[in-house]
Design a protein around this motif. Structure first.
Motif, mmCIF file in Angstrom:
data_model
loop_
_atom_site.group_PDB
_atom_site.id
_atom_site.type_symbol
_atom_site.label_atom_id
_atom_site.label_comp_id
_atom_site.label_asym_id
_atom_site.label_seq_id
_atom_site.Cartn_x
_atom_site.Cartn_y
_atom_site.Cartn_z
ATOM 1 N N ILE A 59 48.060 46.066 78.745
ATOM 2 C CA ILE A 59 46.959 46.998 78.941
ATOM 3 C C ILE A 59 45.802 46.287 79.648
ATOM 4 O O ILE A 59 45.482 45.138 79.349
ATOM 5 C CB ILE A 59 46.487 47.573 77.595
ATOM 6 C CG1 ILE A 59 47.645 48.311 76.919
ATOM 7 C CG2 ILE A 59 45.297 48.503 77.778
ATOM 8 C CD1 ILE A 59 47.321 48.816 75.539
ATOM 9 N N THR A 60 45.177 46.988 80.585
ATOM 10 C CA THR A 60 44.029 46.473 81.316
ATOM 11 C C THR A 60 42.873 47.454 81.202
ATOM 12 O O THR A 60 43.068 48.674 81.279
ATOM 13 C CB THR A 60 44.383 46.252 82.799
ATOM 14 O OG1 THR A 60 45.453 45.311 82.897
ATOM 15 C CG2 THR A 60 43.189 45.727 83.571
ATOM 16 N N LYS A 61 41.675 46.914 81.012
ATOM 17 C CA LYS A 61 40.490 47.773 80.907
ATOM 18 C C LYS A 61 39.294 47.050 81.515
ATOM 19 O O LYS A 61 39.132 45.849 81.343
ATOM 20 C CB LYS A 61 40.200 48.106 79.433
ATOM 21 C CG LYS A 61 39.179 49.206 79.230
ATOM 22 C CD LYS A 61 39.732 50.558 79.645
ATOM 23 C CE LYS A 61 38.764 51.689 79.329
ATOM 24 N NZ LYS A 61 39.241 52.965 79.922
ATOM 25 N N SER A 62 38.475 47.798 82.229
ATOM 26 C CA SER A 62 37.246 47.231 82.771
ATOM 27 C C SER A 62 36.217 47.090 81.657
ATOM 28 O O SER A 62 36.074 47.979 80.807
ATOM 29 C CB SER A 62 36.688 48.135 83.874
ATOM 30 O OG SER A 62 35.361 47.765 84.192
ATOM 31 N N LYS A 63 35.486 45.970 81.679
ATOM 32 C CA LYS A 63 34.464 45.779 80.647
ATOM 33 C C LYS A 63 33.372 46.841 80.757
ATOM 34 O O LYS A 63 32.731 47.189 79.762
ATOM 35 C CB LYS A 63 33.859 44.385 80.731
ATOM 36 C CG LYS A 63 32.989 44.124 81.943
ATOM 37 C CD LYS A 63 32.333 42.753 81.855
ATOM 38 C CE LYS A 63 31.407 42.503 83.044
ATOM 39 N NZ LYS A 63 30.754 41.181 82.958
ATOM 40 N N PHE A 64 33.154 47.385 81.945
ATOM 41 C CA PHE A 64 32.138 48.414 82.107
ATOM 42 C C PHE A 64 32.588 49.718 81.454
ATOM 43 O O PHE A 64 31.784 50.438 80.848
ATOM 44 C CB PHE A 64 31.845 48.620 83.594
ATOM 45 C CG PHE A 64 31.420 47.357 84.295
ATOM 46 C CD1 PHE A 64 30.276 46.681 83.899
ATOM 47 C CD2 PHE A 64 32.173 46.828 85.334
ATOM 48 C CE1 PHE A 64 29.878 45.512 84.521
ATOM 49 C CE2 PHE A 64 31.786 45.663 85.964
ATOM 50 C CZ PHE A 64 30.645 44.986 85.564
ATOM 51 N N GLU A 65 33.871 50.052 81.573
ATOM 52 C CA GLU A 65 34.398 51.232 80.897
ATOM 53 C C GLU A 65 34.449 51.027 79.391
ATOM 54 O O GLU A 65 34.288 51.977 78.613
ATOM 55 C CB GLU A 65 35.794 51.556 81.427
ATOM 56 C CG GLU A 65 35.817 51.979 82.883
ATOM 57 C CD GLU A 65 37.217 52.229 83.392
ATOM 58 O OE1 GLU A 65 37.370 53.047 84.312
ATOM 59 O OE2 GLU A 65 38.174 51.608 82.874
ATOM 60 N N LEU A 66 34.658 49.775 78.988
ATOM 61 C CA LEU A 66 34.720 49.467 77.559
ATOM 62 C C LEU A 66 33.394 49.765 76.869
ATOM 63 O O LEU A 66 33.353 50.045 75.676
ATOM 64 C CB LEU A 66 35.098 47.999 77.365
ATOM 65 C CG LEU A 66 35.510 47.545 75.968
ATOM 66 C CD1 LEU A 66 36.751 48.291 75.516
ATOM 67 C CD2 LEU A 66 35.730 46.053 75.927
ATOM 68 N N MET A 67 32.304 49.713 77.634
ATOM 69 C CA MET A 67 30.986 49.981 77.055
ATOM 70 C C MET A 67 30.863 51.408 76.530
ATOM 71 O O MET A 67 30.034 51.693 75.668
ATOM 72 C CB MET A 67 29.902 49.747 78.109
ATOM 73 C CG MET A 67 29.770 48.316 78.577
ATOM 74 S SD MET A 67 28.519 48.193 79.879
ATOM 75 C CE MET A 67 28.688 46.456 80.344
ATOM 76 N N THR A 68 31.672 52.338 77.046
ATOM 77 C CA THR A 68 31.558 53.740 76.635
ATOM 78 C C THR A 68 32.391 54.063 75.402
ATOM 79 O O THR A 68 32.307 55.165 74.869
ATOM 80 C CB THR A 68 32.009 54.665 77.781
ATOM 81 O OG1 THR A 68 33.417 54.484 78.008
ATOM 82 C CG2 THR A 68 31.257 54.340 79.063
ATOM 83 N N ILE A 69 33.229 53.119 74.964
ATOM 84 C CA ILE A 69 34.144 53.372 73.851
ATOM 85 C C ILE A 69 33.490 52.962 72.538
ATOM 86 O O ILE A 69 32.993 51.836 72.407
ATOM 87 C CB ILE A 69 35.478 52.617 74.062
ATOM 88 C CG1 ILE A 69 36.152 53.118 75.333
ATOM 89 C CG2 ILE A 69 36.385 52.788 72.852
ATOM 90 C CD1 ILE A 69 37.437 52.399 75.683
#
Length: 312
Positions: A120-130
């Protein structure tokens, strides 16, 4: 669950702590308590609840050697011994001796393999919304799905064994009432294992099958157990008629009309790990990559150690 990293932050946390991402080396992500909706109940592995496992070291591994004495396969494995057949006894004269027999040792090989969850890959910027705790999700999703893959291979092997030895290890119980059927199934499973001259171990069944035992009457199980069951159902109840019971909600593996009776582990199975489930994480620019993997080894040394009861 272990964690393995390559240059990841000390605390990998989503939501309000995302500013700490990518700050040195990570040990394990902190848990962030928040409200989120769970869509599926994940369950601990069946195999792990039935039998104890042990992590082996490299010193215990055995190479695979061909008949010509050459080893061309680097797959890790371990060799386990099987108890030799019992000696025979007979009456003899006082000056006589018993029969002589030269015995040979028996062994079986347990190869190790690897089970890996999707990467699994995720951007740290998108992670901020979780807002949900990512570490909890990884544990519930990846680790337990790896355990379900263990269970799938194990149950498939059990079904092959009982089909090959159907005469003594596959029993059908005709359905009457749910309560009577449950009692009959339990008794038939215990008798079948006794006929195989093996000690009784644990019993595996679907949780709904065990819930059917709530239909047993007071005269079947006694007043005290009936009162306790009335107050709490089958939750927290881990034995029935003295046998440990393991239940599962994985109806894709264990159907509601199936029960598996096992002998004691030392008469049946060996369960090892070269490495238990490990979470690997690394960063690349703004991306966080993670996946979980393990290296299990499972071997059944006595195929007579399981009985399957089918309710019809």
């Amino acid at each position: 669950m272990n964690i393995e990293t390559t240059k990841v932050s000390t605390e990998l946390i989503n939501s309000s702590f995302c500013d700490k991402v990518f700050n040195g080396q990570i040990k394990e992500a902190m848990e962030n308590s928040s409200l989120y909706i769970r869509q599926k109940l994940y369950e601990d592995g069946i195999l792990r609840r039935l039998f104890e496992s042990r992590t082996v070291t490299s010193d215990e591994l055995d190479p695979i050697v061909e008949p010509d004495g050459v080893s061309t396969d680097d797959q890790p494995s371990i060799i386990c011994e099987i108890e030799p057949d019992a000696s025979q006894a007979t009456f003899v004269p006082f000056k006589g001796t018993g029969e002589r027999r030269y015995f040979n040792g028996k062994r079986f090989r347990i190869p190790f393999g690897k089970i890996e969850a999707e990467r699994i890959t995720k951007s740290k910027f998108e992670l901020m919304t979780i807002r949900m705790p990512i570490t909890d999700w990884l544990k519930e999703n990846q680790v337990k799905m790896i355990q379900e893959e263990e269970d799938s291979k194990f149950i498939d092997t059990l079904n092959e064994i009982v089909e090959d030895n159907a005469a003594g290890q596959k029993v059908t119980v005709t359905t009457s009432t749910a309560a009577n059927t449950f009692k009959d199934a339990f008794a038939e499973g215990m008798k079948a294992m006794t006929r195989l001259r093996l000690p009784l171990g644990k019993v595996l069944m679907h949780k709904n099958t065990y819930i059917d035992s709530l239909k047993l009457k007071t005269e079947d199980i006694g007043f005290a157990p009936q009162e306790a069951r009335f107050n709490r159902g089958v939750e927290g109840e881990d034995t029935f008629l003295g046998l440990p019971v393991v239940t599962t909600i994985k109806d894709n593996l264990v159907k509601e009309n199936e029960l598996f009776f096992f002998t004691q582990p030392e008469f049946f199975i060996k369960f090892f790990f070269l490495q238990d489930a490990t979470l690997f994480m690394k960063t690349e620019a703004d991306l966080i990559h993670f996946h979980t993997y393990e290296a299990p080894g499972l071997g059944i040394g006595n195929t007579r150690g399981v009985v399957k009861i089918t309710l019809e």
